[in-house]
Design a protein around this motif. Sequence first.
Motif, PDB file in Angstrom:
ATOM      1  N   VAL A   1      10.755   9.415  11.169  1.00  0.00           N
ATOM      2  CA  VAL A   1      11.712   9.484  10.070  1.00  0.00           C
ATOM      3  C   VAL A   1      12.584  10.730  10.197  1.00  0.00           C
ATOM      4  CG1 VAL A   1      11.946   9.725   7.570  1.00  0.00           C
ATOM      5  CG2 VAL A   1      10.273   8.117   8.522  1.00  0.00           C
ATOM      6  N   ASP A   2      11.986  11.848  10.563  1.00  0.00           N
ATOM      7  CA  ASP A   2      12.761  13.096  10.701  1.00  0.00           C
ATOM      8  C   ASP A   2      13.812  12.968  11.797  1.00  0.00           C
ATOM      9  OD1 ASP A   2      11.267  14.170   8.686  1.00  0.00           O
ATOM     10  OD2 ASP A   2       9.889  15.259  10.034  1.00  0.00           O
ATOM     11  N   LEU A   3      13.526  12.195  12.846  1.00  0.00           N
ATOM     12  CA  LEU A   3      14.478  12.011  13.943  1.00  0.00           C
ATOM     13  C   LEU A   3      15.383  10.812  13.708  1.00  0.00           C
ATOM     14  CD1 LEU A   3      12.108  12.702  16.989  1.00  0.00           C
ATOM     15  CD2 LEU A   3      13.708  14.276  15.874  1.00  0.00           C
ATOM     16  N   LEU A   4      15.344  10.260  12.484  1.00  0.00           N
ATOM     17  CA  LEU A   4      16.188   9.134  12.102  1.00  0.00           C
ATOM     18  C   LEU A   4      16.019   7.937  13.039  1.00  0.00           C
ATOM     19  CD1 LEU A   4      19.456  11.076  11.180  1.00  0.00           C
ATOM     20  CD2 LEU A   4      17.639  10.292   9.642  1.00  0.00           C
ATOM     21  N   ALA A   5      14.820   7.800  13.589  1.00  0.00           N
ATOM     22  CA  ALA A   5      14.457   6.691  14.479  1.00  0.00           C
ATOM     23  C   ALA A   5      15.319   6.629  15.732  1.00  0.00           C
ATOM     24  CB  ALA A   5      14.528   5.364  13.726  1.00  0.00           C
ATOM     25  N   GLU A   6      15.899   7.748  16.132  1.00  0.00           N
ATOM     26  CA  GLU A   6      16.658   7.800  17.372  1.00  0.00           C
ATOM     27  C   GLU A   6      15.672   7.999  18.521  1.00  0.00           C
ATOM     28  OE1 GLU A   6      19.953  10.472  17.389  1.00  0.00           O
ATOM     29  OE2 GLU A   6      20.557   9.955  15.342  1.00  0.00           O
ATOM     30  N   SER A   7      15.423   6.910  19.261  1.00  0.00           N
ATOM     31  CA  SER A   7      14.376   6.937  20.277  1.00  0.00           C
ATOM     32  C   SER A   7      14.649   7.934  21.391  1.00  0.00           C
ATOM     33  CB  SER A   7      14.198   5.535  20.871  1.00  0.00           C
ATOM     34  OG  SER A   7      15.417   5.082  21.434  1.00  0.00           O
ATOM     35  N   ASP A   8      15.916   8.266  21.635  1.00  0.00           N
ATOM     36  CA  ASP A   8      16.224   9.243  22.688  1.00  0.00           C
ATOM     37  C   ASP A   8      15.661  10.628  22.361  1.00  0.00           C
ATOM     38  OD1 ASP A   8      17.581   7.280  24.019  1.00  0.00           O
ATOM     39  OD2 ASP A   8      19.575   7.867  23.281  1.00  0.00           O
ATOM     40  N   ARG A   9      15.403  10.868  21.092  1.00  0.00           N
ATOM     41  CA  ARG A   9      14.901  12.166  20.666  1.00  0.00           C
ATOM     42  C   ARG A   9      13.378  12.196  20.513  1.00  0.00           C
ATOM     43  NH1 ARG A   9      18.202  13.468  15.360  1.00  0.00           N
ATOM     44  NH2 ARG A   9      17.026  15.415  15.548  1.00  0.00           N
TER      45      ARG A   9
ATOM     46  N   ALA B   1      -4.576  12.090  10.774  1.00  0.00           N
ATOM     47  CA  ALA B   1      -3.587  13.059  11.247  1.00  0.00           C
ATOM     48  C   ALA B   1      -2.513  12.377  12.090  1.00  0.00           C
ATOM     49  CB  ALA B   1      -4.294  14.153  12.051  1.00  0.00           C
ATOM     50  N   SER B   2      -2.898  11.391  12.924  1.00  0.00           N
ATOM     51  CA  SER B   2      -1.934  10.698  13.785  1.00  0.00           C
ATOM     52  C   SER B   2      -0.964   9.860  12.960  1.00  0.00           C
ATOM     53  CB  SER B   2      -2.671   9.817  14.790  1.00  0.00           C
ATOM     54  OG  SER B   2      -3.478  10.597  15.652  1.00  0.00           O
ATOM     55  N   ILE B   3      -1.439   9.235  11.877  1.00  0.00           N
ATOM     56  CA  ILE B   3      -0.551   8.429  11.021  1.00  0.00           C
ATOM     57  C   ILE B   3       0.567   9.293  10.454  1.00  0.00           C
ATOM     58  CG2 ILE B   3      -0.428   7.172   8.833  1.00  0.00           C
ATOM     59  CD1 ILE B   3      -3.196   6.040   9.436  1.00  0.00           C
ATOM     60  N   HIS B   4       0.214  10.444   9.899  1.00  0.00           N
ATOM     61  CA  HIS B   4       1.233  11.297   9.294  1.00  0.00           C
ATOM     62  C   HIS B   4       2.139  11.925  10.360  1.00  0.00           C
ATOM     63  CE1 HIS B   4       0.028  11.069   5.102  1.00  0.00           C
ATOM     64  NE2 HIS B   4      -1.247  11.204   5.465  1.00  0.00           N
ATOM     65  N   TYR B   5       1.588  12.253  11.516  1.00  0.00           N
ATOM     66  CA  TYR B   5       2.402  12.872  12.567  1.00  0.00           C
ATOM     67  C   TYR B   5       3.440  11.893  13.104  1.00  0.00           C
ATOM     68  CZ  TYR B   5       3.626  14.076  17.368  1.00  0.00           C
ATOM     69  OH  TYR B   5       4.321  14.295  18.528  1.00  0.00           O
ATOM     70  N   VAL B   6       3.049  10.686  13.509  1.00  0.00           N
ATOM     71  CA  VAL B   6       3.972   9.733  14.114  1.00  0.00           C
ATOM     72  C   VAL B   6       5.014   9.262  13.106  1.00  0.00           C
ATOM     73  CG1 VAL B   6       4.164   7.445  15.163  1.00  0.00           C
ATOM     74  CG2 VAL B   6       2.317   8.989  15.860  1.00  0.00           C
ATOM     75  N   CYS B   7       4.586   8.885  11.886  1.00  0.00           N
ATOM     76  CA  CYS B   7       5.538   8.362  10.882  1.00  0.00           C
ATOM     77  C   CYS B   7       6.536   9.432  10.442  1.00  0.00           C
ATOM     78  CB  CYS B   7       4.767   7.825   9.682  1.00  0.00           C
ATOM     79  SG  CYS B   7       3.776   6.351  10.042  1.00  0.00           S
ATOM     80  N   SER B   8       6.074  10.635  10.208  1.00  0.00           N
ATOM     81  CA  SER B   8       6.976  11.709   9.768  1.00  0.00           C
ATOM     82  C   SER B   8       7.954  12.089  10.873  1.00  0.00           C
ATOM     83  CB  SER B   8       6.164  12.934   9.331  1.00  0.00           C
ATOM     84  OG  SER B   8       5.350  12.618   8.226  1.00  0.00           O
TER      85      SER B   8
ATOM     86  N   GLY C   1       0.819  -1.199   0.000  1.00  0.00           N
ATOM     87  CA  GLY C   1       0.000   0.000   0.000  1.00  0.00           C
ATOM     88  C   GLY C   1       0.854   1.251   0.000  1.00  0.00           C
ATOM     89  N   PRO C   2       0.239   2.441   0.013  1.00  0.00           N
ATOM     90  CA  PRO C   2       0.995   3.697  -0.015  1.00  0.00           C
ATOM     91  C   PRO C   2       1.786   3.910   1.269  1.00  0.00           C
ATOM     92  CG  PRO C   2      -1.341   4.114   0.355  1.00  0.00           C
ATOM     93  CD  PRO C   2      -1.222   2.661   0.027  1.00  0.00           C
ATOM     94  N   ASP C   3       2.898   4.601   1.164  1.00  0.00           N
ATOM     95  CA  ASP C   3       3.764   4.908   2.298  1.00  0.00           C
ATOM     96  C   ASP C   3       3.333   6.246   2.907  1.00  0.00           C
ATOM     97  OD1 ASP C   3       6.286   6.287   3.510  1.00  0.00           O
ATOM     98  OD2 ASP C   3       6.821   4.157   3.359  1.00  0.00           O
ATOM     99  N   PRO C   4       3.159   6.315   4.251  1.00  0.00           N
ATOM    100  CA  PRO C   4       2.691   7.573   4.863  1.00  0.00           C
ATOM    101  C   PRO C   4       3.638   8.747   4.668  1.00  0.00           C
ATOM    102  CG  PRO C   4       2.463   5.721   6.386  1.00  0.00           C
ATOM    103  CD  PRO C   4       3.278   5.224   5.226  1.00  0.00           C
ATOM    104  N   VAL C   5       4.928   8.481   4.457  1.00  0.00           N
ATOM    105  CA  VAL C   5       5.898   9.566   4.294  1.00  0.00           C
ATOM    106  C   VAL C   5       6.121   9.880   2.815  1.00  0.00           C
ATOM    107  CG1 VAL C   5       8.277  10.286   4.741  1.00  0.00           C
ATOM    108  CG2 VAL C   5       7.017   8.977   6.465  1.00  0.00           C
ATOM    109  N   ALA C   6       6.298   8.846   2.002  1.00  0.00           N
ATOM    110  CA  ALA C   6       6.617   9.055   0.586  1.00  0.00           C
ATOM    111  C   ALA C   6       5.384   9.293  -0.282  1.00  0.00           C
ATOM    112  CB  ALA C   6       7.392   7.852   0.048  1.00  0.00           C
ATOM    113  N   ASP C   7       4.213   8.884   0.181  1.00  0.00           N
ATOM    114  CA  ASP C   7       2.999   8.975  -0.650  1.00  0.00           C
ATOM    115  C   ASP C   7       1.906   9.776   0.050  1.00  0.00           C
ATOM    116  OD1 ASP C   7       4.153   7.224  -2.635  1.00  0.00           O
ATOM    117  OD2 ASP C   7       3.679   5.537  -1.316  1.00  0.00           O
TER     118      ASP C   7
END
Length: 364
Positions: free
Chosen positions: A169-177, A159-166, A87-93
Amino acid sequence: MSSPPHPLFHFGMAGWWKIRDLETAYYKPTKKEEPTWPPKYWKFTLETSDDPKSEHAFVDFRRFGRIRLVDCTAEEMRNVSPLKENGPDPVADKDILTEEWLVQKLQSKHVPVKALLLDQANISGIGNWVGDELLYNAKIHPEQYSNTLSPAQMKQLHASIHYVCSMAVDLLAESDRFPEEWLFKHRWAKGKKDAPQRLPNGAKIKFVTVGGRTSAIVPSVQKKTGEVAADVKERDSEEEENGAEEHDVEEQKPKPKSKRKAQEDVEEDDQKPDSKKKSNKKAPTTPRGKKQATKNEVAITAQVDRVDGSHPTAEANITVKGGKKLPKPKATKDEEASKPPAKSSKRDESSGRRRSARISTNGK
């Protein structure tokens, strides 16, 4: 590669692409690894022809990853199997995964909303913890059926799908951030001793299984506003119990047998032993003084020679019942007188065996 075919990597849950003398992973191993090459758990290595050359390795200790060569241009790779089945990607699509598209997808399926989000054929890139995080952010219970969500809930879920996924990705999956209010920061206490399974504000974290995966929820926040899978199963079980009770109260009437079934029953009766058959025929009469042989008796007729050597004119009937031989009928006085005296039995002192003399039946 400069020309097709291009490699397509599926990392799975633990796969990674390593480059020699260059750190490419953001997650550091818990144990210090020796600087060896190829690295531990390597499945595929690649060496470029550049000068200086570059060495690469694909590692995957869980063996869930896959490598495929796709014969197409790089721009068309997502339109070729297996990527085209996703299916479509929340960040790329973002232009495809619109609110209208999500509403149509949710209303077209009758499955728990968490299971729908984890299915990569519906939406790509949402894993287990991401699904829990965005449902907590949207205040939706993961077990609730997707087609029972209200318009306001579907709007918030988009709105939650785009907020959490983006954000991830923006934090490069660094959980400390990650933000401190995220469920991700506090959901890993399950199975650990003396670890609080609560949010900093005191809200309890509960774990349920949805879509075959363990899901973390906050019941005080994620309320059930429609039918959920657990409620439907409970209702179905109650209906089955009530139906069983009514079924027991009603009188059971035997169903009429079909002609074919009746014919089969008749054939079975014909194959049963005579003693089990029901017959209106009378048993044949036997002469007085003689006994009729039953199914457990076998009548054996044998001709014997008279002691005087005359022709065999008499017959002796021996009946075997239940596998045991019945005693012979007693001889008449004339037959007793005509028999020669029987030889006495002797005991062999050396062996202790009894020798039985044979009785002559021919009068010699």
